[in-house]
Each structure stands twice: as structure tokens, then as C-alpha cells.
Write a protein that holds these residues in place. Structure first.
Motif, mmCIF file in Angstrom:
data_model
loop_
_atom_site.group_PDB
_atom_site.id
_atom_site.type_symbol
_atom_site.label_atom_id
_atom_site.label_comp_id
_atom_site.label_asym_id
_atom_site.label_seq_id
_atom_site.Cartn_x
_atom_site.Cartn_y
_atom_site.Cartn_z
ATOM 1 N N VAL A 32 0.823 -1.146 -0.042
ATOM 2 C CA VAL A 32 -0.039 0.062 -0.149
ATOM 3 C C VAL A 32 0.951 1.189 0.100
ATOM 4 C CG1 VAL A 32 -1.961 1.008 1.217
ATOM 5 C CG2 VAL A 32 -1.850 -1.311 1.285
ATOM 6 N N HIS A 33 0.653 2.129 -1.061
ATOM 7 C CA HIS A 33 1.513 3.360 -1.444
ATOM 8 C C HIS A 33 0.266 4.515 -1.208
ATOM 9 C CE1 HIS A 33 5.373 1.387 -2.069
ATOM 10 N NE2 HIS A 33 4.568 0.471 -2.570
ATOM 11 N N GLU A 34 0.796 5.566 -1.109
ATOM 12 C CA GLU A 34 0.159 6.857 -1.309
ATOM 13 C C GLU A 34 0.819 7.587 -2.457
ATOM 14 O OE1 GLU A 34 -2.180 10.509 1.468
ATOM 15 O OE2 GLU A 34 -0.756 8.848 2.230
ATOM 16 N N GLU A 35 0.009 7.964 -3.361
ATOM 17 C CA GLU A 35 0.596 8.934 -4.345
ATOM 18 C C GLU A 35 -0.627 10.069 -4.853
ATOM 19 O OE1 GLU A 35 1.322 7.701 -8.964
ATOM 20 O OE2 GLU A 35 3.097 6.994 -7.457
ATOM 21 N N LEU A 36 -0.035 11.253 -4.573
ATOM 22 C CA LEU A 36 -1.060 12.351 -5.097
ATOM 23 C C LEU A 36 -2.361 12.224 -4.332
ATOM 24 C CD1 LEU A 36 -0.745 12.398 -8.995
ATOM 25 C CD2 LEU A 36 0.575 13.790 -7.399
ATOM 26 N N GLY A 37 -2.015 11.876 -2.881
ATOM 27 C CA GLY A 37 -3.250 11.883 -1.898
ATOM 28 C C GLY A 37 -4.043 10.535 -1.960
ATOM 29 N N GLU A 38 -3.736 9.915 -2.763
ATOM 30 C CA GLU A 38 -4.745 8.653 -3.010
ATOM 31 C C GLU A 38 -3.929 7.273 -2.418
ATOM 32 O OE1 GLU A 38 -7.571 6.692 -6.358
ATOM 33 O OE2 GLU A 38 -5.733 7.608 -7.151
ATOM 34 N N VAL A 39 -4.787 6.610 -1.610
ATOM 35 C CA VAL A 39 -4.192 5.258 -1.288
ATOM 36 C C VAL A 39 -4.162 4.420 -2.121
ATOM 37 C CG1 VAL A 39 -4.318 3.665 0.636
ATOM 38 C CG2 VAL A 39 -4.718 5.959 1.241
ATOM 39 N N LEU A 40 -2.994 3.782 -2.570
ATOM 40 C CA LEU A 40 -2.937 2.829 -4.023
ATOM 41 C C LEU A 40 -2.464 1.511 -3.514
ATOM 42 C CD1 LEU A 40 -1.855 5.287 -6.517
ATOM 43 C CD2 LEU A 40 -4.134 4.658 -6.296
ATOM 44 N N LEU A 41 -2.671 0.414 -4.338
ATOM 45 C CA LEU A 41 -1.986 -0.746 -4.031
ATOM 46 C C LEU A 41 -1.224 -0.856 -5.388
ATOM 47 C CD1 LEU A 41 -4.882 -3.397 -4.037
ATOM 48 C CD2 LEU A 41 -3.465 -2.941 -1.909
ATOM 49 N N CYS A 42 0.057 -1.010 -5.066
ATOM 50 C CA CYS A 42 1.264 -0.985 -5.937
ATOM 51 C C CYS A 42 2.068 -2.057 -5.931
ATOM 52 C CB CYS A 42 2.101 0.394 -5.688
ATOM 53 S SG CYS A 42 0.778 2.092 -5.949
ATOM 54 N N HIS A 43 2.730 -2.564 -6.688
ATOM 55 C CA HIS A 43 3.783 -3.612 -6.513
ATOM 56 C C HIS A 43 5.226 -2.915 -6.693
ATOM 57 C CE1 HIS A 43 5.388 -7.529 -6.769
ATOM 58 N NE2 HIS A 43 6.064 -7.420 -7.994
ATOM 59 N N SER A 44 5.839 -2.636 -5.569
ATOM 60 C CA SER A 44 6.874 -1.906 -5.307
ATOM 61 C C SER A 44 6.834 -0.470 -5.481
ATOM 62 C CB SER A 44 8.279 -2.542 -5.975
ATOM 63 O OG SER A 44 8.235 -3.744 -5.741
ATOM 64 N N PHE A 45 6.562 -0.250 -7.028
ATOM 65 C CA PHE A 45 6.602 0.898 -7.468
ATOM 66 C C PHE A 45 5.269 1.135 -8.283
ATOM 67 C CE2 PHE A 45 11.069 0.075 -7.490
ATOM 68 C CZ PHE A 45 11.434 1.063 -6.621
ATOM 69 N N CYS A 46 4.542 2.536 -7.997
ATOM 70 C CA CYS A 46 3.012 2.561 -8.736
ATOM 71 C C CYS A 46 3.570 2.694 -10.310
ATOM 72 C CB CYS A 46 2.457 3.676 -8.042
ATOM 73 S SG CYS A 46 2.043 3.534 -6.249
ATOM 74 N N PHE A 47 4.518 2.929 -10.847
ATOM 75 C CA PHE A 47 4.798 2.922 -12.024
ATOM 76 C C PHE A 47 4.502 1.711 -12.807
ATOM 77 C CE2 PHE A 47 7.814 2.236 -15.424
ATOM 78 C CZ PHE A 47 7.535 3.099 -16.387
#
Length: 96
Positions: A32-47
Motif C-alpha cells: 500500500v502506497h500513497e500517491e497524489l493523496g490517493e491510497v493505492l495498491l502498487c507492486h514496489s513502485f506505482c509506475f
């Protein structure tokens, strides 16, 4: 959480959450990461791919509503605050 079915780069799984649940998977490790204020599921990097955590939790809630006898384990590798996680759970309908 990262699946080829959903188009993630370098996925860990072939199928998305709904198929995994229907196939009997009952434990998930979510990054779980946060990007631009949104909580996201990402695999290592949201890229490499991402999905809003709230959306995944809503899908999980729908499955649990339809299968009340099931037990599902979530393991978080979290890079967000506890408050952000609690808020997202509450917004998905899984909070108390």
C-alpha cells in the motif's frame, strides 16, 4: 494483487482479485502506497501498475457479503499512515 489479467507490469499472479477469491484464495499480501493523496495498491513502485485500495476493499467486501462464512487474511506492506488505512477501510464499508 498485481495480475496479468489487469495489465500490471511484471505481475505476481495471472488472475485479478475476483478470480482469485472465486478460486479459493483466502490470504493476500498487499503493498500500500500513497500517491497524489490517493491510497493505492502498487507492486514496489506505482509506475508498474496501481489500483485504488478502496476499490479493492469494496470488491473484497462484496465477496464477503455474499460468502459470510469465509475468513480472509490481509497482510499489508504499508507505506502509508495508519490513519490513511483506517479511513480507506471505513470509506469501503469495511470499517467499524
Amino acid at each position: 494483487m498485481s495480475s496479468a489479467e489487469e495489465g500490471w507490469a511484471a505481475p505476481n499472479h495471472q488472475y485479478a482479485l475476483a478470480r482469485q477469491l472465486n478460486d479459493g484464495v483466502r490470504a493476500f499480501m498487499w503493498d500500500v502506497h500513497e500517491e497524489l493523496g490517493e491510497v493505492l495498491l502498487c507492486h514496489s513502485f506505482c509506475f508498474f501498475g496501481s489500483r485504488p485500495l478502496q476499490e479493492a476493499l469494496e470488491e473484497l467486501r462484496e465477496f464477503m457479503d455474499a460468502h459470510p462464512g469465509e475468513v480472509i487474511t490481509l497482510i499489508f506492506e504499508s507505506y502509508v499512515s495508519g490513519d490513511a488505512l483506517v479511513s480507506t477501510f471505513q470509506d469501503s464499508g469495511l470499517g467499524s
